[in-house]
Write a protein that holds these residues in place. Structure first.
Motif, PDB file in Angstrom:
ATOM      1  N   PRO A  81     -49.451   0.860 -95.022  1.00  0.00           N
ATOM      2  CA  PRO A  81     -48.773   1.619 -96.084  1.00  0.00           C
ATOM      3  C   PRO A  81     -47.316   1.204 -96.271  1.00  0.00           C
ATOM      4  N   SER A  82     -46.666   0.753 -95.209  1.00  0.00           N
ATOM      5  CA  SER A  82     -45.250   0.377 -95.295  1.00  0.00           C
ATOM      6  C   SER A  82     -45.045  -1.055 -95.771  1.00  0.00           C
ATOM      7  N   THR A  83     -46.136  -1.765 -96.097  1.00  0.00           N
ATOM      8  CA  THR A  83     -46.015  -3.111 -96.653  1.00  0.00           C
ATOM      9  C   THR A  83     -46.088  -3.066 -98.174  1.00  0.00           C
ATOM     10  N   ASP A  84     -45.671  -4.167 -98.794  1.00  0.00           N
ATOM     11  CA  ASP A  84     -45.647  -4.224-100.254  1.00  0.00           C
ATOM     12  C   ASP A  84     -45.940  -5.655-100.692  1.00  0.00           C
ATOM     13  N   PRO A  85     -47.179  -5.962-101.089  1.00  0.00           N
ATOM     14  CA  PRO A  85     -47.524  -7.338-101.468  1.00  0.00           C
ATOM     15  C   PRO A  85     -46.679  -7.895-102.607  1.00  0.00           C
ATOM     16  N   GLN A  86     -46.324  -7.070-103.581  1.00  0.00           N
ATOM     17  CA  GLN A  86     -45.500  -7.547-104.688  1.00  0.00           C
ATOM     18  C   GLN A  86     -44.088  -7.902-104.213  1.00  0.00           C
ATOM     19  N   ALA A  87     -43.538  -7.077-103.345  1.00  0.00           N
ATOM     20  CA  ALA A  87     -42.217  -7.372-102.778  1.00  0.00           C
ATOM     21  C   ALA A  87     -42.274  -8.635-101.925  1.00  0.00           C
ATOM     22  N   TYR A  88     -43.417  -8.851-101.258  1.00  0.00           N
ATOM     23  CA  TYR A  88     -43.618 -10.052-100.445  1.00  0.00           C
ATOM     24  C   TYR A  88     -43.455 -11.300-101.311  1.00  0.00           C
ATOM     25  N   LEU A  89     -44.064 -11.296-102.487  1.00  0.00           N
ATOM     26  CA  LEU A  89     -43.935 -12.429-103.405  1.00  0.00           C
ATOM     27  C   LEU A  89     -42.476 -12.641-103.797  1.00  0.00           C
ATOM     28  N   ALA A  90     -41.774 -11.578-104.141  1.00  0.00           N
ATOM     29  CA  ALA A  90     -40.365 -11.699-104.532  1.00  0.00           C
ATOM     30  C   ALA A  90     -39.533 -12.279-103.392  1.00  0.00           C
ATOM     31  N   SER A  91     -39.851 -11.901-102.165  1.00  0.00           N
ATOM     32  CA  SER A  91     -39.116 -12.419-101.013  1.00  0.00           C
ATOM     33  C   SER A  91     -39.404 -13.897-100.791  1.00  0.00           C
ATOM     34  N   LEU A  92     -40.664 -14.298-100.972  1.00  0.00           N
ATOM     35  CA  LEU A  92     -40.995 -15.715-100.850  1.00  0.00           C
ATOM     36  C   LEU A  92     -40.323 -16.529-101.947  1.00  0.00           C
ATOM     37  N   ASP A 150     -46.457 -20.315-103.777  1.00  0.00           N
ATOM     38  CA  ASP A 150     -47.425 -20.677-104.813  1.00  0.00           C
ATOM     39  C   ASP A 150     -48.749 -19.927-104.641  1.00  0.00           C
ATOM     40  N   ALA A 151     -49.171 -19.721-103.390  1.00  0.00           N
ATOM     41  CA  ALA A 151     -50.398 -18.968-103.137  1.00  0.00           C
ATOM     42  C   ALA A 151     -50.244 -17.523-103.587  1.00  0.00           C
ATOM     43  N   PHE A 152     -49.115 -16.916-103.302  1.00  0.00           N
ATOM     44  CA  PHE A 152     -48.863 -15.539-103.735  1.00  0.00           C
ATOM     45  C   PHE A 152     -48.794 -15.459-105.256  1.00  0.00           C
ATOM     46  N   ARG A 153     -48.185 -16.469-105.874  1.00  0.00           N
ATOM     47  CA  ARG A 153     -48.155 -16.501-107.337  1.00  0.00           C
ATOM     48  C   ARG A 153     -49.582 -16.509-107.898  1.00  0.00           C
ATOM     49  N   GLY A 154     -50.440 -17.315-107.256  1.00  0.00           N
ATOM     50  CA  GLY A 154     -51.822 -17.401-107.710  1.00  0.00           C
ATOM     51  C   GLY A 154     -52.555 -16.086-107.578  1.00  0.00           C
ATOM     52  N   LEU A 155     -52.385 -15.418-106.438  1.00  0.00           N
ATOM     53  CA  LEU A 155     -53.021 -14.106-106.247  1.00  0.00           C
ATOM     54  C   LEU A 155     -52.527 -13.105-107.282  1.00  0.00           C
ATOM     55  N   ASN A 156     -51.230 -13.171-107.556  1.00  0.00           N
ATOM     56  CA  ASN A 156     -50.664 -12.241-108.527  1.00  0.00           C
ATOM     57  C   ASN A 156     -51.242 -12.500-109.920  1.00  0.00           C
ATOM     58  N   ALA A 157     -51.377 -13.765-110.287  1.00  0.00           N
ATOM     59  CA  ALA A 157     -51.926 -14.112-111.606  1.00  0.00           C
ATOM     60  C   ALA A 157     -53.373 -13.656-111.750  1.00  0.00           C
ATOM     61  N   GLU A 158     -54.098 -13.606-110.609  1.00  0.00           N
ATOM     62  CA  GLU A 158     -55.498 -13.193-110.616  1.00  0.00           C
ATOM     63  C   GLU A 158     -55.663 -11.683-110.444  1.00  0.00           C
ATOM     64  N   GLY A 159     -54.559 -10.967-110.352  1.00  0.00           N
ATOM     65  CA  GLY A 159     -54.620  -9.525-110.169  1.00  0.00           C
ATOM     66  C   GLY A 159     -55.050  -9.099-108.782  1.00  0.00           C
ATOM     67  N   LYS A 160     -54.823  -9.952-107.781  1.00  0.00           N
ATOM     68  CA  LYS A 160     -55.277  -9.666-106.426  1.00  0.00           C
ATOM     69  C   LYS A 160     -54.137  -9.354-105.445  1.00  0.00           C
ATOM     70  N   LEU A 161     -52.917  -9.327-105.931  1.00  0.00           N
ATOM     71  CA  LEU A 161     -51.801  -9.120-105.020  1.00  0.00           C
ATOM     72  C   LEU A 161     -51.509  -7.627-104.886  1.00  0.00           C
TER      73      LEU A 161
END
Length: 262
Positions: free
Chosen positions: A185-196, A226-237
């Motif tokens: 719950p304390s993680t944030d996949p979208q924030a993870y992408l921004a940090s990368l 790039d992998a996180f970008r791909g997941l985000n584009a696919e609606g999986k992040l």
């Protein structure tokens, strides 16, 4: 007697202090300047990291954590001078959402504990930092400037540490070769992408992770971004989407983890 810590040297005034006897293989980093030293992460706290640090530097030491998880702050008890990010101060004052029973199980899981060690004495470090950190803060060690980068995703107040002059990036749990976790719950996949995105844009010469192999190159930051970008584009992040394999690392947001189930 088999040592708990393994020491490696990066350069004349930078050392790695590793805990290979626990499955997480946590790495702590000692950076010394002409006036003071910075200890990035302090490990599990099962053995006294300050005894090792005192062999490597005679400078006054400030401890700092990439984030407030037990495997990164266990040795903070030896350092009254420590810094922490503003987003995780509550975890240092009784608000961490796991019970001590659960933490002790995680500490002993796949761990070659020192003979006679009593895990019932293990405590999650609590305390008040001498300095509250924010994104872009710096620390002058004397001839070495270290910048604190707020890189949330794995945790709300996660920090990476950037040394521009040497091109060193200490990534904590943001980037390493193994499973990157973002389903609590304390993680944030979208924030993870921004940090990368943030760290991948830096002119990094060497990457120093908080766990597992030290054989890691700056190009992995680009691959992860790039992998996180791909997941985000696919609606999986997002939480619950799955676990994804990318060769020498994985990303796990397989299910929404409930602390109540632990």
């Amino acid at each position: 007697m088999k040592s708990w810590f393994t020491i490696d040297q990066i350069d004349a005034d930078t050392h790695i202090i590793s805990e290979y006897r626990h499955w997480e293989e946590t790495h702590c980093y000692l950076l010394a300047g002409s006036e003071r030293a910075l200890l990035i992460d302090t490990g599990l706290g099962i053995c006294n990291i300050s005894e090792e640090v005192s062999k490597l530097t005679d400078k006054p030491v400030t401890a700092v954590a990439t984030h407030i998880h037990w495997d990164h702050i266990g040795g903070h008890k030896y350092y009254p001078d420590f810094y922490a990010h503003e987003e995780e101060l509550g975890w240092l004052s009784g608000e961490f959402p796991l019970s001590m029973e659960t933490i002790r199980k995680m500490v002993t899981d796949r761990c070659d504990l020192p003979e006679g060690y009593d895990v019932s004495t293990y405590e999650f470090f609590q305390g008040t930092p001498t300095r509250v950190l924010h994104d872009g803060d710096t620390m002058d060690l004397g001839g070495r400037i270290i910048e604190m980068l707020h890189t949330p995703g794995h945790s709300p107040g996660h920090l990476c540490f950037w040394e521009t002059e040497r091109g060193y990036l200490f990534t904590g749990d943001l980037a390493y070769k193994d499973t990157l976790f973002a389903y609590y719950p304390s993680t944030d996949p979208q924030a993870y992408l921004a940090s990368l995105e943030k760290v991948a844009a830096l002119p990094v010469k060497r990457v120093f992770p908080a766990h597992h192999t030290l054989d890691i190159q700056p190009e992995i930051l680009i691959r992860m971004r790039d992998a996180f970008r791909g997941l985000n584009a696919e609606g999986k992040l997002h939480h619950g989407s799955g676990t994804y394999q990318y060769g020498d690392w994985l990303f796990g947001c397989k299910s929404t983890f409930s602390f109540a189930n632990k």
